[in-house]
Motif scaffolding. Sequence first.
Motif, PDB file in Angstrom:
ATOM      1  N   ASP A 155      24.966  25.496  -4.060  1.00  0.00           N
ATOM      2  CA  ASP A 155      26.686  24.732  -4.602  1.00  0.00           C
ATOM      3  C   ASP A 155      26.596  25.848  -4.300  1.00  0.00           C
ATOM      4  O   ASP A 155      28.106  25.247  -4.534  1.00  0.00           O
ATOM      5  CB  ASP A 155      25.814  25.245  -5.802  1.00  0.00           C
ATOM      6  N   ASN A 156      26.457  27.258  -3.433  1.00  0.00           N
ATOM      7  CA  ASN A 156      27.940  28.255  -3.270  1.00  0.00           C
ATOM      8  C   ASN A 156      26.901  28.717  -1.675  1.00  0.00           C
ATOM      9  O   ASN A 156      28.326  29.299  -1.505  1.00  0.00           O
ATOM     10  CB  ASN A 156      27.897  29.415  -4.249  1.00  0.00           C
ATOM     11  N   MET A 157      26.318  28.090  -1.131  1.00  0.00           N
ATOM     12  CA  MET A 157      26.138  29.069   0.658  1.00  0.00           C
ATOM     13  C   MET A 157      27.622  28.795   0.996  1.00  0.00           C
ATOM     14  O   MET A 157      27.945  29.426   2.216  1.00  0.00           O
ATOM     15  CB  MET A 157      25.099  28.365   0.849  1.00  0.00           C
ATOM     16  N   ASP A 158      28.040  27.658   1.350  1.00  0.00           N
ATOM     17  CA  ASP A 158      29.220  27.861   2.370  1.00  0.00           C
ATOM     18  C   ASP A 158      30.635  28.378   1.537  1.00  0.00           C
ATOM     19  O   ASP A 158      31.625  28.525   2.285  1.00  0.00           O
ATOM     20  CB  ASP A 158      29.988  26.214   1.856  1.00  0.00           C
ATOM     21  N   LYS A 159      30.132  28.925   0.085  1.00  0.00           N
ATOM     22  CA  LYS A 159      31.616  30.219   0.106  1.00  0.00           C
ATOM     23  C   LYS A 159      31.251  31.359   0.356  1.00  0.00           C
ATOM     24  O   LYS A 159      31.748  32.390  -0.565  1.00  0.00           O
ATOM     25  CB  LYS A 159      32.388  29.749  -1.412  1.00  0.00           C
ATOM     26  N   ILE A 160      29.633  31.297   0.517  1.00  0.00           N
ATOM     27  CA  ILE A 160      29.611  32.514   0.623  1.00  0.00           C
ATOM     28  C   ILE A 160      29.865  33.749   2.000  1.00  0.00           C
ATOM     29  O   ILE A 160      29.504  32.794   3.083  1.00  0.00           O
ATOM     30  CB  ILE A 160      27.743  33.377   0.532  1.00  0.00           C
ATOM     31  N   PRO A 161      30.023  34.557   2.454  1.00  0.00           N
ATOM     32  CA  PRO A 161      30.791  35.503   4.245  1.00  0.00           C
ATOM     33  C   PRO A 161      29.676  34.484   4.663  1.00  0.00           C
ATOM     34  O   PRO A 161      28.572  35.134   4.312  1.00  0.00           O
ATOM     35  CB  PRO A 161      31.171  36.091   3.439  1.00  0.00           C
ATOM     36  N   MET A 162      29.408  35.054   5.850  1.00  0.00           N
ATOM     37  CA  MET A 162      28.147  34.905   7.182  1.00  0.00           C
ATOM     38  C   MET A 162      27.569  35.807   7.612  1.00  0.00           C
ATOM     39  O   MET A 162      26.267  35.333   7.356  1.00  0.00           O
ATOM     40  CB  MET A 162      29.228  34.865   8.271  1.00  0.00           C
ATOM     41  N   ASN A 163      27.995  37.238   6.929  1.00  0.00           N
ATOM     42  CA  ASN A 163      26.814  38.303   6.896  1.00  0.00           C
ATOM     43  C   ASN A 163      26.440  38.072   6.066  1.00  0.00           C
ATOM     44  O   ASN A 163      25.781  39.195   5.829  1.00  0.00           O
ATOM     45  CB  ASN A 163      27.986  39.619   7.142  1.00  0.00           C
ATOM     46  N   ILE A 164      26.423  37.518   4.881  1.00  0.00           N
ATOM     47  CA  ILE A 164      25.846  37.623   3.624  1.00  0.00           C
ATOM     48  C   ILE A 164      24.263  37.008   3.872  1.00  0.00           C
ATOM     49  O   ILE A 164      24.318  35.829   4.248  1.00  0.00           O
ATOM     50  CB  ILE A 164      26.279  37.557   2.420  1.00  0.00           C
ATOM     51  N   TYR A 177      11.464  22.932  -3.055  1.00  0.00           N
ATOM     52  CA  TYR A 177      12.692  22.370  -3.796  1.00  0.00           C
ATOM     53  C   TYR A 177      13.693  22.344  -2.846  1.00  0.00           C
ATOM     54  O   TYR A 177      14.293  21.323  -3.154  1.00  0.00           O
ATOM     55  CB  TYR A 177      12.688  23.111  -5.012  1.00  0.00           C
ATOM     56  N   LEU A 178      13.456  22.339  -1.651  1.00  0.00           N
ATOM     57  CA  LEU A 178      14.566  21.637  -0.564  1.00  0.00           C
ATOM     58  C   LEU A 178      14.111  20.809   0.397  1.00  0.00           C
ATOM     59  O   LEU A 178      15.550  21.089   1.033  1.00  0.00           O
ATOM     60  CB  LEU A 178      14.866  23.932   0.654  1.00  0.00           C
ATOM     61  N   LYS A 179      13.322  20.134  -0.344  1.00  0.00           N
ATOM     62  CA  LYS A 179      13.256  18.985   0.970  1.00  0.00           C
ATOM     63  C   LYS A 179      14.209  18.121   1.305  1.00  0.00           C
ATOM     64  O   LYS A 179      15.031  17.729   1.943  1.00  0.00           O
ATOM     65  CB  LYS A 179      11.946  17.773   0.519  1.00  0.00           C
ATOM     66  N   PHE A 180      15.268  18.263  -0.326  1.00  0.00           N
ATOM     67  CA  PHE A 180      15.637  16.793   0.181  1.00  0.00           C
ATOM     68  C   PHE A 180      17.265  18.180   0.406  1.00  0.00           C
ATOM     69  O   PHE A 180      18.399  17.477  -0.343  1.00  0.00           O
ATOM     70  CB  PHE A 180      15.630  15.913  -0.754  1.00  0.00           C
ATOM     71  N   ASP A 181      17.744  18.614   0.511  1.00  0.00           N
ATOM     72  CA  ASP A 181      18.751  19.992  -0.016  1.00  0.00           C
ATOM     73  C   ASP A 181      19.601  20.433   1.067  1.00  0.00           C
ATOM     74  O   ASP A 181      19.030  20.795   2.294  1.00  0.00           O
ATOM     75  CB  ASP A 181      18.366  20.726  -0.897  1.00  0.00           C
ATOM     76  N   LYS A 182      20.622  20.378   0.567  1.00  0.00           N
ATOM     77  CA  LYS A 182      21.683  20.939   2.460  1.00  0.00           C
ATOM     78  C   LYS A 182      21.380  22.286   2.372  1.00  0.00           C
ATOM     79  O   LYS A 182      21.623  23.184   3.171  1.00  0.00           O
ATOM     80  CB  LYS A 182      23.353  20.515   1.781  1.00  0.00           C
TER      81      LYS A 182
END
Length: 198
Positions: A155-164, A177-182
């Motif tokens: 839900d938040n990965m696009d807001k987390i900086p690239m170096n994290i 749990y990730l099979k159909f997840d972005k």
Amino acid sequence: MDGTRVDIINNIVSRLMDPPDPDQHVVILSGSAGSGKSTIAKSVASILAEQKNVLAASFFFAWDTAEHNHIKSLPTTLARQLADYDDCFRCLLVKLITKDRTGILDMDPHLQFQKLVVELLAQVPPIQTPWIICLDALDECRKDRGALCLWWLSDNMDKIPMNIRFFLTGRPNVPQYLKFDKLLSLVYEIVLDDLNAS
């Protein structure tokens, strides 16, 4: 023991430090019970902390320990460790808590994760050095066996900086749990049960 699991530990460290695919921000180590996931996680965390100085935070879930078998203490633990790791993050956290009138420390853990971790990380000036967050034994989170934690990340990965970058471990059902997840496209998975036993 010294000299064991050297290749897999080195592979994990190198993928976290300088991933061959720059879009992969998450390494997941999965395997059956007793396959050595947590031991590897502790070795990796030790290298990242003591040799590389890039372990920004860690949380080791434990089924039989009340403060470590539930996701509710994860956001505040990560925020505290990130504040200990970086002065800029500490200033942002202190400022937020000092001015807070919403009762953030009593909020739902998902909102705490967004406010105390994600939104503050987004305010830290951009840097190239990786910050690694290690979350071990997601399946030992009693409520949902790690699914909620992965949802928070997704839900938040696009807001987390690239170096994290994140290093996660869990039993084989956790990556499912990730099979159909972005989040799936951002993950490099290592399956211990598929490795040559020697």
